[in-house]
Design a protein around this motif. Structure first.
Motif, mmCIF file in Angstrom:
data_model
loop_
_atom_site.group_PDB
_atom_site.id
_atom_site.type_symbol
_atom_site.label_atom_id
_atom_site.label_comp_id
_atom_site.label_asym_id
_atom_site.label_seq_id
_atom_site.Cartn_x
_atom_site.Cartn_y
_atom_site.Cartn_z
ATOM 1 N N LEU A 13 0.956 -1.248 0.028
ATOM 2 C CA LEU A 13 -0.088 -0.128 0.106
ATOM 3 C C LEU A 13 1.001 1.299 0.010
ATOM 4 O O LEU A 13 1.550 1.568 1.075
ATOM 5 C CB LEU A 13 -0.951 0.104 1.213
ATOM 6 N N ILE A 14 1.012 1.946 -1.183
ATOM 7 C CA ILE A 14 1.754 2.982 -1.295
ATOM 8 C C ILE A 14 1.076 4.250 -1.686
ATOM 9 O O ILE A 14 0.010 4.272 -2.281
ATOM 10 C CB ILE A 14 2.952 2.724 -2.326
ATOM 11 N N PRO A 15 1.589 5.443 -1.278
ATOM 12 C CA PRO A 15 1.057 6.739 -1.798
ATOM 13 C C PRO A 15 1.787 7.070 -2.847
ATOM 14 O O PRO A 15 2.871 6.663 -3.424
ATOM 15 C CB PRO A 15 1.759 7.825 -0.754
ATOM 16 N N VAL A 16 0.877 7.663 -3.832
ATOM 17 C CA VAL A 16 1.316 8.133 -5.208
ATOM 18 C C VAL A 16 1.389 9.462 -5.472
ATOM 19 O O VAL A 16 0.383 10.144 -5.198
ATOM 20 C CB VAL A 16 0.426 7.089 -6.424
ATOM 21 N N PHE A 17 2.283 9.947 -6.292
ATOM 22 C CA PHE A 17 2.353 11.212 -6.728
ATOM 23 C C PHE A 17 2.368 11.476 -8.370
ATOM 24 O O PHE A 17 3.101 11.176 -9.090
ATOM 25 C CB PHE A 17 3.736 11.844 -6.298
ATOM 26 N N PRO A 18 1.107 11.622 -8.920
ATOM 27 C CA PRO A 18 0.890 11.818 -10.331
ATOM 28 C C PRO A 18 1.513 13.013 -10.875
ATOM 29 O O PRO A 18 1.211 14.143 -10.690
ATOM 30 C CB PRO A 18 -0.411 11.673 -10.448
ATOM 31 N N GLY A 54 5.221 6.469 -4.577
ATOM 32 C CA GLY A 54 5.190 5.714 -5.992
ATOM 33 C C GLY A 54 4.932 6.986 -7.371
ATOM 34 O O GLY A 54 4.133 7.918 -6.761
ATOM 35 N N MET A 55 5.800 6.937 -8.073
ATOM 36 C CA MET A 55 5.661 8.036 -9.052
ATOM 37 C C MET A 55 4.832 7.465 -10.292
ATOM 38 O O MET A 55 5.312 6.246 -10.806
ATOM 39 C CB MET A 55 7.266 8.443 -9.689
ATOM 40 N N LEU A 56 3.886 8.248 -10.917
ATOM 41 C CA LEU A 56 3.080 7.939 -11.969
ATOM 42 C C LEU A 56 2.884 9.015 -12.784
ATOM 43 O O LEU A 56 2.874 10.077 -12.365
ATOM 44 C CB LEU A 56 1.670 7.477 -11.343
ATOM 45 N N GLN A 57 2.539 8.682 -13.912
ATOM 46 C CA GLN A 57 2.203 9.568 -14.765
ATOM 47 C C GLN A 57 0.569 9.510 -15.037
ATOM 48 O O GLN A 57 -0.079 8.564 -14.448
ATOM 49 C CB GLN A 57 2.907 9.614 -16.449
ATOM 50 N N THR A 58 -0.239 10.236 -15.746
ATOM 51 C CA THR A 58 -1.683 9.883 -15.991
ATOM 52 C C THR A 58 -2.019 9.805 -17.537
ATOM 53 O O THR A 58 -1.263 9.885 -18.340
ATOM 54 C CB THR A 58 -2.343 11.322 -15.575
ATOM 55 N N ARG A 59 -3.349 9.408 -17.587
ATOM 56 C CA ARG A 59 -4.063 9.128 -18.823
ATOM 57 C C ARG A 59 -5.245 9.831 -19.060
ATOM 58 O O ARG A 59 -6.279 9.171 -18.943
ATOM 59 C CB ARG A 59 -3.956 7.492 -19.185
ATOM 60 N N GLY A 60 -5.195 11.010 -19.334
ATOM 61 C CA GLY A 60 -6.494 11.655 -19.214
ATOM 62 C C GLY A 60 -7.385 11.919 -17.934
ATOM 63 O O GLY A 60 -6.793 11.728 -16.721
ATOM 64 N N GLY A 61 -8.739 12.061 -17.895
ATOM 65 C CA GLY A 61 -9.392 12.023 -16.870
ATOM 66 C C GLY A 61 -9.381 13.726 -16.325
ATOM 67 O O GLY A 61 -9.041 14.566 -17.093
ATOM 68 N N SER A 62 -10.158 13.905 -15.171
ATOM 69 C CA SER A 62 -10.044 15.398 -14.873
ATOM 70 C C SER A 62 -8.828 15.935 -14.155
ATOM 71 O O SER A 62 -7.961 15.139 -13.749
ATOM 72 C CB SER A 62 -11.079 15.605 -13.811
ATOM 73 N N ARG A 63 -8.691 17.161 -14.374
ATOM 74 C CA ARG A 63 -7.491 17.895 -13.672
ATOM 75 C C ARG A 63 -7.619 17.465 -12.111
ATOM 76 O O ARG A 63 -6.355 17.227 -11.800
ATOM 77 C CB ARG A 63 -7.632 19.474 -13.928
ATOM 78 N N ALA A 64 -8.511 17.384 -11.408
ATOM 79 C CA ALA A 64 -8.762 17.265 -10.194
ATOM 80 C C ALA A 64 -8.286 15.834 -9.892
ATOM 81 O O ALA A 64 -7.858 15.654 -8.653
ATOM 82 C CB ALA A 64 -9.995 17.648 -9.531
ATOM 83 N N ARG A 65 -8.713 14.693 -10.464
ATOM 84 C CA ARG A 65 -8.515 13.472 -10.492
ATOM 85 C C ARG A 65 -8.471 12.732 -11.770
ATOM 86 O O ARG A 65 -9.022 12.127 -12.260
ATOM 87 C CB ARG A 65 -9.787 13.048 -9.609
ATOM 88 N N PRO A 109 -5.902 13.204 1.833
ATOM 89 C CA PRO A 109 -5.651 14.358 0.705
ATOM 90 C C PRO A 109 -5.044 13.926 -0.511
ATOM 91 O O PRO A 109 -5.179 14.375 -1.528
ATOM 92 C CB PRO A 109 -5.076 15.572 1.388
ATOM 93 N N TYR A 110 -4.184 12.884 -0.559
ATOM 94 C CA TYR A 110 -3.301 12.321 -1.441
ATOM 95 C C TYR A 110 -3.636 10.877 -1.915
ATOM 96 O O TYR A 110 -4.465 10.373 -1.014
ATOM 97 C CB TYR A 110 -1.922 12.175 -1.300
ATOM 98 N N ARG A 111 -3.465 10.437 -2.968
ATOM 99 C CA ARG A 111 -4.079 9.255 -3.262
ATOM 100 C C ARG A 111 -3.181 8.008 -3.129
ATOM 101 O O ARG A 111 -1.827 8.024 -3.149
ATOM 102 C CB ARG A 111 -4.272 9.053 -4.956
ATOM 103 N N GLN A 112 -3.526 6.803 -3.040
ATOM 104 C CA GLN A 112 -2.820 5.633 -2.593
ATOM 105 C C GLN A 112 -3.397 4.433 -3.398
ATOM 106 O O GLN A 112 -4.708 4.283 -3.654
ATOM 107 C CB GLN A 112 -2.978 5.106 -1.123
ATOM 108 N N VAL A 113 -2.489 3.500 -3.680
ATOM 109 C CA VAL A 113 -2.886 2.524 -4.516
ATOM 110 C C VAL A 113 -2.178 0.985 -3.862
ATOM 111 O O VAL A 113 -1.072 1.067 -3.099
ATOM 112 C CB VAL A 113 -2.413 2.648 -5.923
ATOM 113 N N ARG A 114 -2.752 -0.140 -4.458
ATOM 114 C CA ARG A 114 -2.001 -1.118 -3.800
ATOM 115 C C ARG A 114 -1.092 -1.701 -4.872
ATOM 116 O O ARG A 114 -1.772 -2.191 -6.131
ATOM 117 C CB ARG A 114 -3.191 -2.335 -3.783
ATOM 118 N N ALA A 115 0.101 -1.637 -4.792
ATOM 119 C CA ALA A 115 1.371 -2.048 -5.924
ATOM 120 C C ALA A 115 1.288 -3.422 -6.044
ATOM 121 O O ALA A 115 1.358 -4.294 -5.202
ATOM 122 C CB ALA A 115 2.409 -1.108 -5.705
#
Length: 218
Positions: A13-18, A54-65, A109-115
């Protein structure tokens, strides 16, 4: 560096920074300046725990999420400083890539994923040279020179010539001004040899613009 020897030892379970355009690769170092309150909170929590993000890039979606990319890279905070105006200056050192699994709603306030690290266990191994032919290396050197000339950039060639192939390829993938989708292609390449091939191809494509007057070697 944390003594992670196998993927089973990595935090799941890690925090991610898009952050589009910011690429972290295993063994690479990514300096970051943190100023948004939610990510200041994330760094505080990381420093109090496993020191990983965790460093991630994004693929569309809203600016907020935005929609998270399917593959990211886990990094450990190996340098930390706080400025007088409350910003954090950190360096992440890449540990292992991961598949982006379930995102958890933990009211933070930040996002987390199961890596999921299973596909990338080799990232934790010792640095190794890819099996690259002399012809491929020559093609790469020519492509890099043309790309740098095309972009009016320069590198320390003495350092580049002496660097291990993995360190050189990873530093170029992370540091050169490629588009976010191209940087994601580096991240998703199966191994160093694959990343080397993607890098060489993209260098050739960029330098082949027939309308650019700097397209030939000087």
């Amino acid at each position: 560096m944390a003594p992670y020897r196998t993927v089973s030892e990595l935090p799941q379970l890690i925090p991610v920074f898009p952050l589009d355009g910011a690429l972290l690769l295993p063994g690479g170092e990514l300096p970051l300046q943190i100023f948004e309150p939610r990510y200041l909170n994330m760094v505080d929590d990381a420093m109090a725990g496993d020191r990983v993000i965790g460093m991630l890039q994004t693929r569309g979606g809203s600016r907020a999420r935005p929609i998270l990319s399917p593959v990211g890279c886990l990094g450990r905070i190996t340098s930390y400083a706080e400025t007088s105006d409350g910003r954090y200056l950190i360096t992440l050192t890449g540990l292992c890539r991961f598949d982006t699994g379930e995102e958890l709603d933990l009211r933070l306030p930040y996002r987390q994923v199961r890596a999921k690290y299973e596909r990338f266990g080799d990232d934790l191994g010792e640095d190794s040279e890819a099996e690259v032919s002399a012809a491929a290396r020559s093609r790469f050197a020519t492509a890099l020179k043309r790309y740098l000339n095309h972009r009016e950039l320069d590198i320390d060639w003495a350092t580049a010539n002496d660097a291990p192939l993995e360190a050189l390829v990873n530093s170029l993938c992370m540091g050169l001004p490629f588009e976010p989708a191209e940087k994601q292609a580096f991240l998703e390449a199966p191994d160093l040899a694959g990343r080397f091939e993607v890098l060489t191809t993209l260098l050739e494509i960029d330098a082949s613009d027939p309308d650019d007057e700097h397209n030939s070697l000087q």
